[in-house]
Design an enzyme around this catalytic site. Structure first.
Site, PDB file in Angstrom:
ATOM      1  N   SER A 135      34.713  47.700  34.073  1.00  0.00           N
ATOM      2  CA  SER A 135      36.411  47.772  34.724  1.00  0.00           C
ATOM      3  C   SER A 135      36.241  48.588  33.097  1.00  0.00           C
ATOM      4  CB  SER A 135      36.908  46.691  33.775  1.00  0.00           C
ATOM      5  OG  SER A 135      38.197  46.177  33.738  1.00  0.00           O
ATOM      6  N   LYS A 161      37.034  50.481  38.060  1.00  0.00           N
ATOM      7  CA  LYS A 161      38.404  49.432  38.134  1.00  0.00           C
ATOM      8  C   LYS A 161      38.551  50.135  37.384  1.00  0.00           C
ATOM      9  CE  LYS A 161      39.487  45.339  36.732  1.00  0.00           C
ATOM     10  NZ  LYS A 161      39.433  43.629  36.706  1.00  0.00           N
ATOM     11  N   LYS A 163      42.340  50.320  34.547  1.00  0.00           N
ATOM     12  CA  LYS A 163      43.480  48.481  34.196  1.00  0.00           C
ATOM     13  C   LYS A 163      44.449  50.415  34.397  1.00  0.00           C
ATOM     14  CE  LYS A 163      41.548  45.649  32.940  1.00  0.00           C
ATOM     15  NZ  LYS A 163      42.177  44.095  33.184  1.00  0.00           N
ATOM     16  N   ASP A 189      43.697  47.582  38.167  1.00  0.00           N
ATOM     17  CA  ASP A 189      44.080  46.416  37.608  1.00  0.00           C
ATOM     18  C   ASP A 189      45.350  45.920  37.199  1.00  0.00           C
ATOM     19  OD1 ASP A 189      44.706  43.472  37.285  1.00  0.00           O
ATOM     20  OD2 ASP A 189      42.654  43.407  35.981  1.00  0.00           O
ATOM     21  N   GLU A 214      44.777  45.062  42.121  1.00  0.00           N
ATOM     22  CA  GLU A 214      44.411  43.556  41.431  1.00  0.00           C
ATOM     23  C   GLU A 214      45.178  42.974  41.098  1.00  0.00           C
ATOM     24  OE1 GLU A 214      40.830  43.108  38.958  1.00  0.00           O
ATOM     25  OE2 GLU A 214      41.095  41.624  38.632  1.00  0.00           O
ATOM     26  N   ASP A 239      44.269  37.895  41.401  1.00  0.00           N
ATOM     27  CA  ASP A 239      43.239  37.346  40.184  1.00  0.00           C
ATOM     28  C   ASP A 239      44.118  36.369  39.471  1.00  0.00           C
ATOM     29  OD1 ASP A 239      41.897  37.225  37.629  1.00  0.00           O
ATOM     30  OD2 ASP A 239      42.301  39.079  37.015  1.00  0.00           O
ATOM     31  N   LYS A 263      37.118  33.758  39.264  1.00  0.00           N
ATOM     32  CA  LYS A 263      36.739  33.782  37.847  1.00  0.00           C
ATOM     33  C   LYS A 263      36.149  32.214  37.421  1.00  0.00           C
ATOM     34  CE  LYS A 263      38.956  37.776  35.446  1.00  0.00           C
ATOM     35  NZ  LYS A 263      40.164  38.075  35.067  1.00  0.00           N
ATOM     36  N   GLY A 291      35.286  39.484  35.324  1.00  0.00           N
ATOM     37  CA  GLY A 291      34.780  39.656  34.826  1.00  0.00           C
ATOM     38  C   GLY A 291      35.739  39.505  32.914  1.00  0.00           C
TER      39      GLY A 291
HETATM   40  O1  SMG Z   1      34.305  42.321  31.431  1.00  0.00           O
HETATM   41  O2  SMG Z   1      34.128  43.633  32.444  1.00  0.00           O
HETATM   42  C1  SMG Z   1      35.075  42.049  32.099  1.00  0.00           C
HETATM   43  C2  SMG Z   1      36.111  42.235  31.804  1.00  0.00           C
HETATM   44  C3  SMG Z   1      37.148  42.589  33.646  1.00  0.00           C
HETATM   45  O3  SMG Z   1      39.392  44.244  32.874  1.00  0.00           O
HETATM   46  C4  SMG Z   1      38.314  42.788  33.030  1.00  0.00           C
HETATM   47  N1  SMG Z   1      38.887  41.290  32.813  1.00  0.00           N
HETATM   48  O4  SMG Z   1      42.068  40.179  34.033  1.00  0.00           O
HETATM   49  O5  SMG Z   1      40.339  41.087  35.369  1.00  0.00           O
HETATM   50  C5  SMG Z   1      40.818  41.294  34.608  1.00  0.00           C
HETATM   51  C6  SMG Z   1      40.303  41.441  32.960  1.00  0.00           C
HETATM   52  C7  SMG Z   1      41.069  40.514  32.329  1.00  0.00           C
HETATM   53  C8  SMG Z   1      40.068  40.174  30.750  1.00  0.00           C
HETATM   54  S1  SMG Z   1      40.586  41.826  29.642  1.00  0.00           S
HETATM   55  C9  SMG Z   1      40.637  41.450  28.204  1.00  0.00           C
HETATM   56 MG    MG Z   2      42.410  40.856  36.465  1.00  0.00          MG
END
Ligand code: SMG
Ligand code: MG
Length: 368
Positions: A135, A161, A163, A189, A214, A239, A263, A291
């Site tokens: 991500s 991925k 953001k 996402d 996402e 999510d 998750k 994650g």
């Molecule tokens: O652990 O690789 C990881 C982070 C993946 O983008 C990620 N998580 O919404 O999916 C999500 C975000 C939430 C945590 S962002 C601090």
């Molecule tokens: Mg997410």
């Protein structure tokens, strides 16, 4: 199994680089670890709540308070404990899924260590290794983003991925697609940063062949996601919205989600995560493991979960060095884009004493 003591350990690990999402920027990972002690074994779990309630309503100190005042006493009152009875006993307390998940996995880890069984085997894993995805946070500029993406692809990550948020969406996605070519798996996402009135704008992402978008809309907006799905060619993955098996079915049947990110923290534990995995499989909906910037404790357990049969999409399952120069466990490593499922008993890893001490902020223990 008899529990004798539960400990909470607050830790802080610096990140190798800031991680920006639509809800904030993290410079380090402040996390809460749970240690379950029995006469015969010790187990560890990680609470994935963030220090602030930006991803969801939970936050580290709120989770710790719920654990100390309600969840640990509820488990302590049980005459004998297994991971399965923990979740059941905790249904008396509403909400706090991340706190519950951490307590449950710590107890499950102890239980499985006592039984010499790996978590992956207990959950029903069918693969010895899982593909690694990464991500990539929101960056200050597109060249900086392309550099980061190049680095992750060179390292071997099998899926990227990105953001996104309003003002950082079509242009960076176009730039990445043009830069990496058609063959690379890319998804985005938004962490709920848009509203359904942005449908026409989000449709501008359709030409870039994304695997999915996402959580474009708010957590509680299933109806909006279903309406948006009718306007987009890009599949919608949920999510934050999916907090239980019932919500998963609702999301699927309403047309709000074509894919689901699972998750364990968000849904209240690994056992509940498995139920959602099963329900999605029954509906023909693919899932992947999300994650939460976990330390090695949560990361190792997520790798085990990702080895279940319906986790057919690449998850946010990265190597420890994606986030940390020094993890508190021996690092989770990626080889040729794959991460091996731990084969030791329980979650298969333990904190390294020295690393835990270095990262430690404070701790507390409750004798049962
Ligand atoms: O652990 O690789 C990881 C982070 C993946 O983008 C990620 N998580 O919404 O999916 C999500 C975000 C939430 C945590 S962002 C601090
Ligand atoms: Mg997410």
């Amino acid at each position: 199994m008899k529990l004798t003591r539960i400990e909470l350990h607050w830790v802080r690990l610096p990140l190798v680089a800031p991680f920006q999402t639509s809800f904030g920027t993290e410079h380090d990972r402040e996390a809460l670890l749970v240690k379950a002690v029995t006469p015969d074994a010790v187990g560890w779990g990680e609470c994935v709540a963030m220090p602030e309630p930006g991803y969801s309503a939970e936050y580290v100190d709120g989770a710790a308070d719920a654990l100390v005042r309600f969840l640990i006493p509820a488990v302590g009152a049980l005459p004998t404990v297994t991971a399965a009875t923990v979740g059941h006993a905790l249904t008396a307390v509403k909400g706090h899924p991340m706190a519950k998940a951490a307590l449950e996995i710590a107890i499950l880890d102890a239980q499985l260590r006592q039984a010499h069984m790996p978590l992956a085997e207990y959950l029903g894993a069918v693969r010895p290794a899982v593909p690694a995805g990464v991500s990539v946070g929101i960056m200050a500029s597109i060249p900086e983003l392309l550099d980061a993406v190049d680095g992750y692809l060179a390292a071997g990550y099998q899926r990227i991925k990105l953001k996104i948020q309003p003002g950082w969406d079509v242009a960076p996605v176009r730039a990445v697609r043009e830069h990496v070519g058609d063959a690379v798996a890319v998804q985005v996402d938004a962490n709920g940063a848009y509203t359904v009135t942005d449908a026409a704008h989000l449709a501008k992402l359709d030409p870039f062949d994304l695997l999915m978008i996402e959580q474009p809309l708010a957590e509680d907006d299933l109806r909006g996601h279903a309406a948006l799905a009718r306007r987009l060619r890009t599949p919608i993955c949920l999510d934050e919205s999916v907090t239980s098996p019932v919500r998963a079915v609702e999301a699927i049947e309403s047309g709000a989600a074509a894919i689901i990110n699972i998750k364990p923290g968000r849904v209240g534990g690994y056992l509940q995560a498995r139920r959602i995995h099963d329900v999605c499989a029954a509906h023909g909906v693919p899932v992947w493991v999300g994650g939460m910037v976990e330390t090695g404790i949560g990361r190792a357990a997520n790798v085990a979960l990702a080895a279940l049969p319906n986790f057919t999409l690449v998850g946010d399952v990265s190597a420890s060095d994606r986030f940390f120069a020094r993890d508190i466990t021996p690092p989770v490593v990626m080889r040729d884009g794959w991460i091996e499922v731990p084969t030791g008993p329980g979650i298969g890893v333990e904190p390294d004493e020295a690393a835990l001490k270095e990262a430690s902020l404070r701790s507390t223990g409750i004798d049962l």
